[in-house]
Design a protein around this motif. Structure first.
Motif, PDB file in Angstrom:
ATOM      1  N   SER A 178      22.111   8.361 -11.106  1.00  0.00           N
ATOM      2  CA  SER A 178      23.573   8.217 -11.137  1.00  0.00           C
ATOM      3  C   SER A 178      24.009   7.336 -12.303  1.00  0.00           C
ATOM      4  CB  SER A 178      24.054   7.614  -9.809  1.00  0.00           C
ATOM      5  OG  SER A 178      23.732   8.459  -8.725  1.00  0.00           O
ATOM      6  N   LEU A 179      23.269   6.253 -12.542  1.00  0.00           N
ATOM      7  CA  LEU A 179      23.593   5.355 -13.653  1.00  0.00           C
ATOM      8  C   LEU A 179      23.388   6.058 -14.986  1.00  0.00           C
ATOM      9  CD1 LEU A 179      22.030   2.069 -12.257  1.00  0.00           C
ATOM     10  CD2 LEU A 179      24.452   2.437 -12.773  1.00  0.00           C
ATOM     11  N   ASN A 180      22.341   6.894 -15.072  1.00  0.00           N
ATOM     12  CA  ASN A 180      22.138   7.664 -16.308  1.00  0.00           C
ATOM     13  C   ASN A 180      23.361   8.506 -16.635  1.00  0.00           C
ATOM     14  OD1 ASN A 180      19.635   6.893 -17.283  1.00  0.00           O
ATOM     15  ND2 ASN A 180      18.507   8.463 -16.166  1.00  0.00           N
ATOM     16  N   ILE A 185      28.231   9.261 -20.054  1.00  0.00           N
ATOM     17  CA  ILE A 185      29.666   9.513 -20.201  1.00  0.00           C
ATOM     18  C   ILE A 185      30.347   8.351 -20.897  1.00  0.00           C
ATOM     19  CG2 ILE A 185      31.820   9.821 -18.928  1.00  0.00           C
ATOM     20  CD1 ILE A 185      30.190  11.287 -16.770  1.00  0.00           C
ATOM     21  N   ALA A 186      29.997   7.126 -20.452  1.00  0.00           N
ATOM     22  CA  ALA A 186      30.649   5.945 -21.025  1.00  0.00           C
ATOM     23  C   ALA A 186      30.255   5.720 -22.475  1.00  0.00           C
ATOM     24  CB  ALA A 186      30.300   4.716 -20.188  1.00  0.00           C
ATOM     25  N   ALA A 187      29.040   6.110 -22.862  1.00  0.00           N
ATOM     26  CA  ALA A 187      28.557   5.872 -24.224  1.00  0.00           C
ATOM     27  C   ALA A 187      29.002   6.957 -25.188  1.00  0.00           C
ATOM     28  CB  ALA A 187      27.026   5.774 -24.225  1.00  0.00           C
ATOM     29  N   ALA A 188      29.757   7.963 -24.683  1.00  0.00           N
ATOM     30  CA  ALA A 188      30.178   9.061 -25.548  1.00  0.00           C
ATOM     31  C   ALA A 188      31.124   8.590 -26.644  1.00  0.00           C
ATOM     32  CB  ALA A 188      30.839  10.158 -24.707  1.00  0.00           C
ATOM     33  N   ASN A 189      31.811   7.442 -26.418  1.00  0.00           N
ATOM     34  CA  ASN A 189      32.732   6.929 -27.433  1.00  0.00           C
ATOM     35  C   ASN A 189      32.024   6.069 -28.476  1.00  0.00           C
ATOM     36  OD1 ASN A 189      32.147   4.581 -26.086  1.00  0.00           O
ATOM     37  ND2 ASN A 189      34.191   4.309 -25.186  1.00  0.00           N
ATOM     38  N   GLN A 218      16.333   8.010 -24.089  1.00  0.00           N
ATOM     39  CA  GLN A 218      16.806   9.242 -24.702  1.00  0.00           C
ATOM     40  C   GLN A 218      17.969   8.958 -25.658  1.00  0.00           C
ATOM     41  OE1 GLN A 218      15.093  12.298 -23.896  1.00  0.00           O
ATOM     42  NE2 GLN A 218      13.788  10.627 -23.137  1.00  0.00           N
ATOM     43  N   ASP A 219      18.302   9.952 -26.501  1.00  0.00           N
ATOM     44  CA  ASP A 219      19.352   9.763 -27.502  1.00  0.00           C
ATOM     45  C   ASP A 219      20.722   9.534 -26.889  1.00  0.00           C
ATOM     46  OD1 ASP A 219      17.474  10.096 -29.458  1.00  0.00           O
ATOM     47  OD2 ASP A 219      17.872  12.244 -29.751  1.00  0.00           O
ATOM     48  N   ASP A 220      20.943  10.048 -25.681  1.00  0.00           N
ATOM     49  CA  ASP A 220      22.255   9.875 -25.049  1.00  0.00           C
ATOM     50  C   ASP A 220      22.333   8.605 -24.222  1.00  0.00           C
ATOM     51  OD1 ASP A 220      20.580  10.546 -23.005  1.00  0.00           O
ATOM     52  OD2 ASP A 220      21.854  12.116 -22.144  1.00  0.00           O
ATOM     53  N   VAL A 234      12.694  10.815 -12.736  1.00  0.00           N
ATOM     54  CA  VAL A 234      14.100  10.876 -13.143  1.00  0.00           C
ATOM     55  C   VAL A 234      14.167  11.448 -14.556  1.00  0.00           C
ATOM     56  CG1 VAL A 234      16.236   9.609 -13.523  1.00  0.00           C
ATOM     57  CG2 VAL A 234      14.660   8.856 -11.728  1.00  0.00           C
ATOM     58  N   VAL A 235      14.917  12.524 -14.722  1.00  0.00           N
ATOM     59  CA  VAL A 235      15.183  13.086 -16.047  1.00  0.00           C
ATOM     60  C   VAL A 235      16.690  13.242 -16.157  1.00  0.00           C
ATOM     61  CG1 VAL A 235      14.854  15.026 -17.609  1.00  0.00           C
ATOM     62  CG2 VAL A 235      12.977  14.293 -16.139  1.00  0.00           C
ATOM     63  N   GLY A 236      17.312  12.338 -16.931  1.00  0.00           N
ATOM     64  CA  GLY A 236      18.773  12.341 -16.989  1.00  0.00           C
ATOM     65  C   GLY A 236      19.346  12.040 -15.619  1.00  0.00           C
ATOM     66  N   SER A 237      20.167  12.950 -15.131  1.00  0.00           N
ATOM     67  CA  SER A 237      20.737  12.776 -13.795  1.00  0.00           C
ATOM     68  C   SER A 237      19.980  13.577 -12.740  1.00  0.00           C
ATOM     69  CB  SER A 237      22.212  13.202 -13.802  1.00  0.00           C
ATOM     70  OG  SER A 237      22.330  14.571 -14.190  1.00  0.00           O
ATOM     71  N   THR A 238      18.901  14.251 -13.150  1.00  0.00           N
ATOM     72  CA  THR A 238      18.090  15.035 -12.215  1.00  0.00           C
ATOM     73  C   THR A 238      16.999  14.152 -11.624  1.00  0.00           C
ATOM     74  OG1 THR A 238      18.479  17.042 -13.508  1.00  0.00           O
ATOM     75  CG2 THR A 238      16.643  17.075 -11.940  1.00  0.00           C
TER      76      THR A 238
END
Length: 682
Positions: A178-180, A185-189, A218-220, A234-238
């Motif tokens: 969930s934090l990922n 989303i928050a780091a998109a800016n 990861q890069d994101d 955990v891979v991303g949000s999966t």
């Protein structure tokens, strides 16, 4: 003036933000995993004038956290290692206290049992002394049962604790996923959400306390978290999950499965680190082998005592009865084989053939198109399997050393693809029982006695014969075989067999009896002690007696070998029972001729177990101190960079308050200048 006002306002804004960040640091001083934050400032683009570029104030560029990936990773790995050691140590401390305790261990009960045998051997006709032997035998069996029960409880606790830990792993993995998603989303800016990053780092650190993890950024800005030999938790949000289920080869030994989508994978042997890794490591290194060692010892005690009792006669002149229960009862033999899930309906049983040569290992039996394959799990060595007679498998190692048990396949027979876990010794301590309840049935007398003829005129003497051959060594149905062999011996001896000394200085032996040295050929040395072995066969059984002849017999002197029907005060077999205390009967290695190369006694066998557990316990305590120090150092290193220092933050409050006041003064000056300018036009 407008420029001056703008500069003052930028200073007010920057100082206000700095004060907010300082307050945020102070209020989170006790937040686990929080990293101290600070803001970086930069000058605004200057304005060009005829005299040059004039500054236009300040602006906040970034709010950063004091963070080091290296120190965080070091803290994570130190947490995993320390949790592993602490979980291992908490379990082995209990085991060490149990095995080595003067009131909880096996040694005191063993000593009491053999002490009672020694007392009874001194007066074999004493019924109260015999009753004490029965009582101590029951106490010894119960002590084995009790220790096994404690070990079984610890195994059950390990299973429950593994389930509880995997629940925590799944919870934290869900939080990280969930934090990922929130961080991505928050780091998109282009800016980092510091508080979310701290929360995720703390969740990963807590996760490492339960299981060893590998983190890949990861890069994101998300984290991929791997466990075991690379399973993606955990891979991303999966998020995948772990589940503890009864073991395929042993339902009492739970295993960990990795569940991703619709697939399941057993990863118990691949898990390292964290509390879960420590529990699994303790079970594999200590608990399983301890239960097997204790079981092997109880089987050896039961076998050796029962076998020796069957070599003697009780107060009624009957063949000795077993003191401990038959360890090859069908119900017990069946429990030693666990069929894997998905097998056919085959259910082999495992019979113990020689407890003295048993190892403390479990075995895996697999069937393929070519037949059974048996592997010893302690060293992963492939065993040699011989089927003789049909349906009965004998197991030996690559050097031909028998493993002390046979597998009876039964009907229906196993088919290709079937797997079985073989545990020859696992339940030995749980199943031992004292079954004899009549004191007069303890066989303390030897079956054969020797007497010198009443008319002998020489000084020749003969010692009481020692029955060297074991009447029931090769047959699992010990009682039937021993009884039949003793009855055949009684019939053969009848009213006595004579050894007669002739004029030529040699003995004439009973029909069918041979001796080493050959007494009939003048092997007797007059005036010396002659150690002689007498061998004969009757009723399909072979017998060997050991006697000593000494002195100088005269021609015509004779010695009688007779069945010891009324040997009420005979304690020769009782003394052999006492000698079992120091005899090599556990973990025995034999040469090609069947002679003992190495082995240990009952007491030494248990002593080796206690010593091994004690050594591992001492090592675990040292590891605990070492990993505790490493964890503290890693935590201190991380805190020296990232933790909030209240003294420093208090100084920052004063500093940024002064900055704020100074910026306010700039605005006040701008206002005064503006008022002056307006006044000049009035």
């Amino acid at each position: 003036m407008a420029d001056l006002l703008s500069i003052g306002l930028s200073g007010l804004s920057a100082s206000k933000t700095q004060l907010s960040i300082t307050g945020h640091n102070i209020t989170n001083v006790n937040t686990p995993g929080y990293s101290r934050q600070d803001a970086s400032q930069a000058t605004r683009s200057p304005q060009f004038s005829g005299a040059g570029y004039i500054g236009s104030g300040t602006s906040l560029v970034d709010v950063r956290r004091s963070y080091s990936e290296f120190l965080t990773s070091q803290l994570r790995s130190s947490t995993s290692l320390n949790s592993d050691v602490e979980a291992y140590k908490s379990q082995i401390d209990q085991l060490d206290s149990l095995l080595a305790g003067t009131t909880t261990g096996i040694t005191p009960s063993l000593q009491k049992f053999f002490s009672a045998l020694q007392t009874a051997a001194e007066d074999p006709a004493n019924i109260p002394a015999r009753q004490l032997v029965l009582a101590e035998a029951e106490g010894l069996a119960r002590r084995f049962n009790t220790v096994y029960d404690r070990l079984s409880e610890q195994n059950s606790f390990t299973n429950k604790q593994m389930s509880a830990v995997t629940d925590q792993v799944n919870r934290l993995a869900g939080s990280i996923g969930s934090l990922n998603e929130a961080i991505a989303i928050a780091a998109a800016n282009g800016k980092q959400p510091n508080d979310l990053l701290d929360a995720r780092d703390e969740a990963v650190r807590q996760l490492s306390g339960y299981i060893g993890v590998t983190v890949v950024p990861q890069d994101d800005s998300s984290f991929n978290v791997f466990i075991g030999s690379g399973q993606p938790l955990v891979v991303g949000s999966t998020v995948a999950k772990l589940e503890v289920v009864p073991g395929q080869g042993d339902p009492n030994r739970h295993e960990v499965q990795f569940i991703s989508g619709g697939s399941r994978q057993g990863i118990t042997s691949q898990i390292t680190g964290g509390e879960l890794g420590g529990l699994i490591r303790y079970r594999e290194e200590v608990l399983d082998s301890t239960m097997n060692s204790l079981g092997r010892l109880s089987l050896a005690v039961s076998d050796q005592v029962n076998t020796q009792l069957r070599q003697g006669l009780d107060l009624k002149g009957d063949v000795g009865e077993a003191l401990f229960g038959n360890y090859n009862e069908p119900a017990l033999a069946k429990l030693r084989v666990n069929a894997f899930a998905g097998n056919s309906n085959a259910q082999p049983v495992l019979n113990i053939t020689d407890p003295s040569v048993l190892t403390t290992s479990d075995y895996l039996m697999e069937y393929d198109a070519s037949g059974p394959k048996v592997r010893r799990l302690s060293d992963n060595q492939l065993m040699t399997v011989t089927e003789s007679p049909a349906g009965t498998l004998s197991i030996a190692d690559k050097n031909g050393v028998d493993q002390g048990f046979q597998v009876v396949l039964g009907s229906p027979a196993p088919v290709a693809g079937d797997k079985f876990s073989l545990q020859p010794t696992r339940r030995g301590a749980a199943d031992i029982t004292a079954v004899l309840d009549q004191a007069d049935q303890l066989a303390f007398a030897a079956p054969v006695r020797a007497e010198a003829g009443l008319q002998n005129s020489g000084t020749g003497k003969i010692t009481q014969p020692d029955l060297v051959s074991v009447l029931d060594a090769s047959n699992p149905e010990l009682a039937v075989d021993a009884k039949q062999a003793m009855e055949a011996l009684q019939t053969y001896l009848g009213n006595g067999r004579l050894l007669e000394f002739g004029a030529a200085g040699n003995f004439s032996l009973p029909a069918g009896v041979t001796s080493v040295p050959d007494l009939a050929a003048g092997g007797f040395k007059s005036g010396q002690t002659n150690s002689v072995k007498l061998a004969f066969e009757t009723g399909g059984y072979k017998y060997e007696l050991s006697v000593q002849l000494s002195g100088t017999p005269n021609a015509g002197d004779d010695f009688t070998l007779d069945f010891n029907q009324s040997g009420v005060s005979d304690n020769r077999n009782a003394l052999k029972l006492v000698d079992l205390q120091s005899k090599q009967t556990v973990g025995v290695s034999l040469d090609a001729d069947g002679n003992v190369i190495s082995g240990v006694s009952f007491t030494d066998g248990y002593g080796e177990l206690v010593e091994r557990v004690g050594t591992l316990t001492a090592q675990a305590r040292m590891d605990s101190e070492a990993t505790g120090s490493i964890l503290k150092q890693a935590s201190d290193n991380r805190d020296s960079l990232s933790a909030v220092n209240l003294d420093e933050e208090a100084a920052n409050l004063i500093k940024f308050e002064q900055y704020y006041n100074a910026s306010a003064q700039i605005i006040q000056v701008a206002r005064s200048l503006f008022d002056t300018l307006i006044s000049s036009f009035r």
